[in-house]
Motif scaffolding. Structure first.
Motif, PDB file in Angstrom:
ATOM      1  N   LEU A  21     -23.912  28.082 -22.103  1.00 23.75           N
ATOM      2  CA  LEU A  21     -23.891  27.422 -20.797  1.00 23.75           C
ATOM      3  C   LEU A  21     -22.550  26.765 -20.485  1.00 23.75           C
ATOM      4  O   LEU A  21     -22.429  26.054 -19.493  1.00 23.75           O
ATOM      5  N   SER A  22     -21.536  27.008 -21.314  1.00 21.92           N
ATOM      6  CA  SER A  22     -20.247  26.338 -21.091  1.00 21.92           C
ATOM      7  C   SER A  22     -19.318  27.178 -20.225  1.00 21.92           C
ATOM      8  O   SER A  22     -19.402  28.402 -20.185  1.00 21.92           O
ATOM      9  N   GLN A  23     -18.437  26.463 -19.531  1.00 26.58           N
ATOM     10  CA  GLN A  23     -17.363  27.132 -18.799  1.00 26.58           C
ATOM     11  C   GLN A  23     -16.115  27.115 -19.684  1.00 26.58           C
ATOM     12  O   GLN A  23     -16.188  26.722 -20.845  1.00 26.58           O
ATOM     13  N   GLY A  24     -14.993  27.535 -19.138  1.00 28.15           N
ATOM     14  CA  GLY A  24     -13.799  27.799 -19.932  1.00 28.15           C
ATOM     15  C   GLY A  24     -13.179  26.646 -20.696  1.00 28.15           C
ATOM     16  O   GLY A  24     -12.539  26.874 -21.722  1.00 28.15           O
ATOM     17  N   VAL A  25     -13.346  25.404 -20.237  1.00 27.76           N
ATOM     18  CA  VAL A  25     -12.769  24.279 -20.987  1.00 27.76           C
ATOM     19  C   VAL A  25     -13.812  23.525 -21.803  1.00 27.76           C
ATOM     20  O   VAL A  25     -13.512  22.485 -22.378  1.00 27.76           O
ATOM     21  N   GLY A  26     -15.056  24.041 -21.832  1.00 32.33           N
ATOM     22  CA  GLY A  26     -16.066  23.464 -22.703  1.00 32.33           C
ATOM     23  C   GLY A  26     -17.059  22.526 -22.058  1.00 32.33           C
ATOM     24  O   GLY A  26     -17.919  21.976 -22.744  1.00 32.33           O
ATOM     25  N   PHE A  27     -16.985  22.330 -20.745  1.00 33.41           N
ATOM     26  CA  PHE A  27     -18.009  21.546 -20.047  1.00 33.41           C
ATOM     27  C   PHE A  27     -19.172  22.468 -19.699  1.00 33.41           C
ATOM     28  O   PHE A  27     -19.028  23.693 -19.661  1.00 33.41           O
ATOM     29  N   MET A  28     -20.344  21.872 -19.398  1.00 32.99           N
ATOM     30  CA  MET A  28     -21.469  22.688 -18.941  1.00 32.99           C
ATOM     31  C   MET A  28     -21.108  23.304 -17.592  1.00 32.99           C
ATOM     32  O   MET A  28     -20.573  22.641 -16.711  1.00 32.99           O
ATOM     33  N   HIS A  29     -21.398  24.576 -17.451  1.00 33.20           N
ATOM     34  CA  HIS A  29     -21.104  25.310 -16.216  1.00 33.20           C
ATOM     35  C   HIS A  29     -21.886  24.703 -15.048  1.00 33.20           C
ATOM     36  O   HIS A  29     -23.068  24.371 -15.192  1.00 33.20           O
ATOM     37  N   GLY A  30     -21.239  24.563 -13.916  1.00 32.45           N
ATOM     38  CA  GLY A  30     -21.886  24.006 -12.730  1.00 32.45           C
ATOM     39  C   GLY A  30     -23.098  24.795 -12.286  1.00 32.45           C
ATOM     40  O   GLY A  30     -24.058  24.233 -11.753  1.00 32.45           O
ATOM     41  N   GLY A  31     -23.089  26.099 -12.511  1.00 33.91           N
ATOM     42  CA  GLY A  31     -24.242  26.921 -12.151  1.00 33.91           C
ATOM     43  C   GLY A  31     -25.470  26.581 -12.984  1.00 33.91           C
ATOM     44  O   GLY A  31     -26.598  26.625 -12.486  1.00 33.91           O
ATOM     45  N   ALA A  32     -25.264  26.226 -14.237  1.00 32.51           N
ATOM     46  CA  ALA A  32     -26.387  25.833 -15.093  1.00 32.51           C
ATOM     47  C   ALA A  32     -26.973  24.505 -14.620  1.00 32.51           C
ATOM     48  O   ALA A  32     -28.201  24.339 -14.570  1.00 32.51           O
ATOM     49  N   ILE A  33     -26.102  23.564 -14.247  1.00 28.53           N
ATOM     50  CA  ILE A  33     -26.573  22.273 -13.724  1.00 28.53           C
ATOM     51  C   ILE A  33     -27.328  22.481 -12.421  1.00 28.53           C
ATOM     52  O   ILE A  33     -28.399  21.901 -12.209  1.00 28.53           O
ATOM     53  N   THR A  34     -26.812  23.345 -11.555  1.00 26.63           N
ATOM     54  CA  THR A  34     -27.477  23.649 -10.284  1.00 26.63           C
ATOM     55  C   THR A  34     -28.842  24.274 -10.527  1.00 26.63           C
ATOM     56  O   THR A  34     -29.826  23.908  -9.874  1.00 26.63           O
ATOM     57  N   ALA A  35     -28.910  25.208 -11.466  1.00 30.64           N
ATOM     58  CA  ALA A  35     -30.186  25.861 -11.778  1.00 30.64           C
ATOM     59  C   ALA A  35     -31.219  24.850 -12.272  1.00 30.64           C
ATOM     60  O   ALA A  35     -32.394  24.914 -11.877  1.00 30.64           O
ATOM     61  N   LEU A  36     -30.802  23.916 -13.118  1.00 30.57           N
ATOM     62  CA  LEU A  36     -31.724  22.900 -13.623  1.00 30.57           C
ATOM     63  C   LEU A  36     -32.242  22.031 -12.481  1.00 30.57           C
ATOM     64  O   LEU A  36     -33.451  21.790 -12.372  1.00 30.57           O
ATOM     65  N   ALA A  37     -31.348  21.567 -11.616  1.00 31.62           N
ATOM     66  CA  ALA A  37     -31.757  20.706 -10.502  1.00 31.62           C
ATOM     67  C   ALA A  37     -32.674  21.447  -9.531  1.00 31.62           C
ATOM     68  O   ALA A  37     -33.700  20.913  -9.087  1.00 31.62           O
ATOM     69  N   ASP A  38     -32.325  22.685  -9.203  1.00 33.34           N
ATOM     70  CA  ASP A  38     -33.125  23.490  -8.272  1.00 33.34           C
ATOM     71  C   ASP A  38     -34.522  23.732  -8.844  1.00 33.34           C
ATOM     72  O   ASP A  38     -35.531  23.612  -8.144  1.00 33.34           O
ATOM     73  N   THR A  39     -34.598  24.037 -10.113  1.00 28.91           N
ATOM     74  CA  THR A  39     -35.888  24.278 -10.763  1.00 28.91           C
ATOM     75  C   THR A  39     -36.709  23.000 -10.832  1.00 28.91           C
ATOM     76  O   THR A  39     -37.935  23.024 -10.642  1.00 28.91           O
ATOM     77  N   ALA A  40     -36.065  21.872 -11.072  1.00 30.48           N
ATOM     78  CA  ALA A  40     -36.792  20.598 -11.108  1.00 30.48           C
ATOM     79  C   ALA A  40     -37.435  20.305  -9.756  1.00 30.48           C
ATOM     80  O   ALA A  40     -38.605  19.901  -9.695  1.00 30.48           O
ATOM     81  N   VAL A  41     -36.697  20.515  -8.675  1.00 31.83           N
ATOM     82  CA  VAL A  41     -37.291  20.310  -7.348  1.00 31.83           C
ATOM     83  C   VAL A  41     -38.431  21.299  -7.126  1.00 31.83           C
ATOM     84  O   VAL A  41     -39.491  20.930  -6.609  1.00 31.83           O
ATOM     85  N   ALA A  42     -38.253  22.540  -7.530  1.00 28.31           N
ATOM     86  CA  ALA A  42     -39.322  23.537  -7.376  1.00 28.31           C
ATOM     87  C   ALA A  42     -40.589  23.112  -8.113  1.00 28.31           C
ATOM     88  O   ALA A  42     -41.704  23.272  -7.597  1.00 28.31           O
ATOM     89  N   MET A  43     -40.457  22.539  -9.292  1.00 27.93           N
ATOM     90  CA  MET A  43     -41.634  22.091 -10.043  1.00 27.93           C
ATOM     91  C   MET A  43     -42.281  20.883  -9.380  1.00 27.93           C
ATOM     92  O   MET A  43     -43.514  20.741  -9.386  1.00 27.93           O
ATOM     93  N   ALA A  44     -41.468  20.007  -8.796  1.00 24.15           N
ATOM     94  CA  ALA A  44     -42.037  18.882  -8.033  1.00 24.15           C
ATOM     95  C   ALA A  44     -42.854  19.420  -6.861  1.00 24.15           C
ATOM     96  O   ALA A  44     -43.946  18.922  -6.573  1.00 24.15           O
ATOM     97  N   ILE A  45     -42.347  20.448  -6.202  1.00 27.38           N
ATOM     98  CA  ILE A  45     -43.063  21.059  -5.072  1.00 27.38           C
ATOM     99  C   ILE A  45     -44.343  21.738  -5.553  1.00 27.38           C
ATOM    100  O   ILE A  45     -45.404  21.581  -4.945  1.00 27.38           O
ATOM    101  N   LYS A  46     -44.255  22.481  -6.654  1.00 25.51           N
ATOM    102  CA  LYS A  46     -45.454  23.137  -7.184  1.00 25.51           C
ATOM    103  C   LYS A  46     -46.557  22.123  -7.487  1.00 25.51           C
ATOM    104  O   LYS A  46     -47.738  22.436  -7.392  1.00 25.51           O
ATOM    105  N   SER A  47     -46.162  20.909  -7.823  1.00 26.33           N
ATOM    106  CA  SER A  47     -47.160  19.897  -8.181  1.00 26.33           C
ATOM    107  C   SER A  47     -48.001  19.446  -6.995  1.00 26.33           C
ATOM    108  O   SER A  47     -49.031  18.798  -7.195  1.00 26.33           O
ATOM    109  N   VAL A  48     -47.585  19.772  -5.767  1.00 26.68           N
ATOM    110  CA  VAL A  48     -48.356  19.367  -4.583  1.00 26.68           C
ATOM    111  C   VAL A  48     -48.886  20.541  -3.770  1.00 26.68           C
ATOM    112  O   VAL A  48     -49.677  20.338  -2.850  1.00 26.68           O
ATOM    113  N   LEU A  49     -48.457  21.753  -4.062  1.00 27.56           N
ATOM    114  CA  LEU A  49     -48.926  22.926  -3.314  1.00 27.56           C
ATOM    115  C   LEU A  49     -50.088  23.595  -4.041  1.00 27.56           C
ATOM    116  O   LEU A  49     -50.191  23.515  -5.263  1.00 27.56           O
ATOM    117  N   PRO A  50     -50.941  24.289  -3.278  1.00 28.14           N
ATOM    118  CA  PRO A  50     -52.020  25.041  -3.930  1.00 28.14           C
ATOM    119  C   PRO A  50     -51.450  26.131  -4.838  1.00 28.14           C
ATOM    120  O   PRO A  50     -50.419  26.742  -4.516  1.00 28.14           O
TER     121      PRO A  50
END
Length: 147
Positions: free
Chosen positions: A55-84
Protein backbone atom coordinates in the motif's frame (compact mmCIF):
# COMPACT_ATOMS: atom_id res chain seq x y z
CA UNK A 1 -11.78 -15.74 1.63
CA UNK A 2 -11.71 -14.44 -1.97
CA UNK A 3 -8.06 -15.25 -2.78
CA UNK A 4 -9.02 -17.93 -5.31
CA UNK A 5 -11.00 -15.45 -7.42
CA UNK A 6 -8.75 -12.35 -7.19
CA UNK A 7 -7.45 -12.82 -10.74
CA UNK A 8 -10.71 -14.04 -12.28
CA UNK A 9 -11.95 -11.69 -15.02
CA UNK A 10 -15.31 -10.11 -14.21
CA UNK A 11 -17.93 -11.60 -16.54
CA UNK A 12 -19.76 -9.39 -19.02
CA UNK A 13 -23.50 -9.17 -18.57
CA UNK A 14 -23.74 -9.82 -14.85
CA UNK A 15 -23.26 -12.71 -12.51
CA UNK A 16 -20.56 -12.38 -9.89
CA UNK A 17 -17.77 -14.93 -9.38
CA UNK A 18 -18.07 -14.39 -5.61
CA UNK A 19 -20.71 -13.96 -2.92
CA UNK A 20 -20.59 -11.74 0.15
CA UNK A 21 -20.92 -13.79 3.33
CA UNK A 22 -23.39 -11.25 4.77
CA UNK A 23 -24.86 -7.81 4.03
CA UNK A 24 -22.20 -5.87 5.94
CA UNK A 25 -18.97 -7.56 4.85
CA UNK A 26 -15.80 -6.76 2.95
CA UNK A 27 -15.84 -7.39 -0.81
CA UNK A 28 -12.79 -8.81 -2.63
CA UNK A 29 -11.09 -5.41 -3.13
CA UNK A 30 -11.50 -4.47 0.52
CA UNK A 31 -10.24 -7.86 1.66
CA UNK A 32 -7.25 -7.58 -0.69
CA UNK A 33 -6.31 -4.25 0.92
CA UNK A 34 -6.63 -5.81 4.40
CA UNK A 35 -9.67 -3.84 5.60
CA UNK A 36 -11.57 -4.97 8.67
CA UNK A 37 -15.02 -3.80 9.73
CA UNK A 38 -14.80 -3.12 13.46
CA UNK A 39 -18.35 -1.83 13.73
CA UNK A 40 -21.24 -0.70 11.55
CA UNK A 41 -24.58 0.32 13.09
CA UNK A 42 -27.06 3.18 13.17
CA UNK A 43 -25.45 5.14 10.34
CA UNK A 44 -21.89 4.93 11.68
CA UNK A 45 -18.95 2.65 10.92
CA UNK A 46 -15.36 2.11 11.97
CA UNK A 47 -12.97 0.28 9.66
CA UNK A 48 -9.26 -0.43 10.03
CA UNK A 49 -6.54 -1.36 7.55
CA UNK A 50 -2.90 -2.26 8.22
CA UNK A 51 -0.23 -0.31 6.36
CA UNK A 52 1.68 -3.00 4.49
CA UNK A 53 4.32 -2.49 1.81
CA UNK A 54 1.86 -3.20 -1.02
CA UNK A 55 0.00 0.00 0.00
CA UNK A 56 3.01 2.33 -0.11
CA UNK A 57 3.86 4.97 -2.67
CA UNK A 58 7.37 5.78 -3.88
CA UNK A 59 8.76 7.50 -0.77
CA UNK A 60 7.24 5.03 1.69
CA UNK A 61 4.03 6.75 2.81
CA UNK A 62 0.65 5.02 2.46
CA UNK A 63 -0.71 5.63 -1.03
CA UNK A 64 -3.51 8.19 -1.16
CA UNK A 65 -5.66 5.77 -3.13
CA UNK A 66 -5.53 3.26 -0.28
CA UNK A 67 -6.60 5.94 2.22
CA UNK A 68 -9.42 6.99 -0.12
CA UNK A 69 -10.57 3.39 -0.50
CA UNK A 70 -10.68 2.91 3.28
CA UNK A 71 -12.69 6.11 3.83
CA UNK A 72 -15.09 5.37 0.95
CA UNK A 73 -15.69 1.84 2.21
CA UNK A 74 -16.25 3.07 5.77
CA UNK A 75 -18.99 5.43 4.58
CA UNK A 76 -20.50 2.62 2.50
CA UNK A 77 -20.68 0.39 5.58
CA UNK A 78 -22.30 3.19 7.58
CA UNK A 79 -24.91 3.44 4.81
CA UNK A 80 -25.43 -0.33 4.70
CA UNK A 81 -26.20 -0.19 8.41
CA UNK A 82 -29.39 1.82 7.71
CA UNK A 83 -30.55 0.47 4.33
CA UNK A 84 -32.55 -2.72 3.78
CA UNK A 85 -30.41 -5.72 2.92
CA UNK A 86 -29.87 -6.02 -0.83
CA UNK A 87 -30.20 -2.30 -1.52
CA UNK A 88 -28.11 -1.12 -4.47
CA UNK A 89 -26.13 2.11 -4.07
CA UNK A 90 -22.97 3.67 -5.50
CA UNK A 91 -20.57 6.53 -4.82
CA UNK A 92 -21.55 9.52 -6.98
CA UNK A 93 -19.14 12.14 -5.62
CA UNK A 94 -16.22 12.16 -3.23
CA UNK A 95 -13.58 14.48 -1.87
CA UNK A 96 -10.57 13.93 0.33
CA UNK A 97 -8.31 16.39 2.11
CA UNK A 98 -4.99 15.11 3.40
CA UNK A 99 -3.63 16.46 6.68
CA UNK A 100 -0.59 14.24 7.37
CA UNK A 101 1.13 11.20 5.85
CA UNK A 102 0.68 7.66 7.11
CA UNK A 103 4.12 6.20 7.82
CA UNK A 104 3.34 2.87 9.55
CA UNK A 105 0.80 0.88 11.53
CA UNK A 106 -2.93 0.41 11.60
CA UNK A 107 -5.06 3.09 9.93
CA UNK A 108 -8.62 3.75 11.16
CA UNK A 109 -11.58 5.39 9.39
CA UNK A 110 -14.54 6.64 11.43
CA UNK A 111 -17.55 7.27 9.18
CA UNK A 112 -21.07 8.61 9.61
CA UNK A 113 -24.09 9.61 7.59
CA UNK A 114 -24.61 13.36 7.79
CA UNK A 115 -27.53 13.95 5.43
CA UNK A 116 -30.11 11.81 3.67
CA UNK A 117 -33.04 12.21 1.32
CA UNK A 118 -35.02 9.71 -0.76
CA UNK A 119 -32.10 8.68 -3.01
CA UNK A 120 -28.98 10.54 -1.91
CA UNK A 121 -26.92 9.93 1.21
CA UNK A 122 -24.08 12.22 2.21
CA UNK A 123 -21.37 10.76 4.38
CA UNK A 124 -18.17 11.86 6.06
CA UNK A 125 -15.17 10.00 7.40
CA UNK A 126 -12.12 10.96 9.37
CA UNK A 127 -9.01 8.83 8.93
CA UNK A 128 -6.43 8.43 11.70
CA UNK A 129 -3.00 6.84 11.89
CA UNK A 130 -1.93 4.46 14.64
CA UNK A 131 -0.80 7.37 16.84
CA UNK A 132 -4.26 8.96 16.59
CA UNK A 133 -3.18 11.75 14.22
CA UNK A 134 -5.93 12.77 11.79
CA UNK A 135 -4.44 12.08 8.36
CA UNK A 136 -7.46 12.79 6.13
CA UNK A 137 -11.01 14.10 6.01
CA UNK A 138 -13.37 12.51 3.47
CA UNK A 139 -16.79 13.52 2.15
CA UNK A 140 -19.01 11.66 -0.27
CA UNK A 141 -22.46 11.39 -1.78
CA UNK A 142 -23.96 7.99 -2.54
CA UNK A 143 -27.05 7.39 -4.65
CA UNK A 144 -29.51 4.61 -3.89
CA UNK A 145 -31.02 2.84 -6.89
CA UNK A 146 -34.75 3.23 -7.33
CA UNK A 147 -36.69 0.09 -6.50
Amino acid sequence: MYEKVYDTPMPAGGGLPFELPEWIACAPFEEYLGMKIDEAAEGRAILTMPFTVKLSQGVGFMHGGAITALADTAVAMAIKSVLPEGSNFVTMDLGLKFHAPVRYGLVKAEARIVERDERNIKGEAEVFDEAGVKVATFTSVFRVRRQ
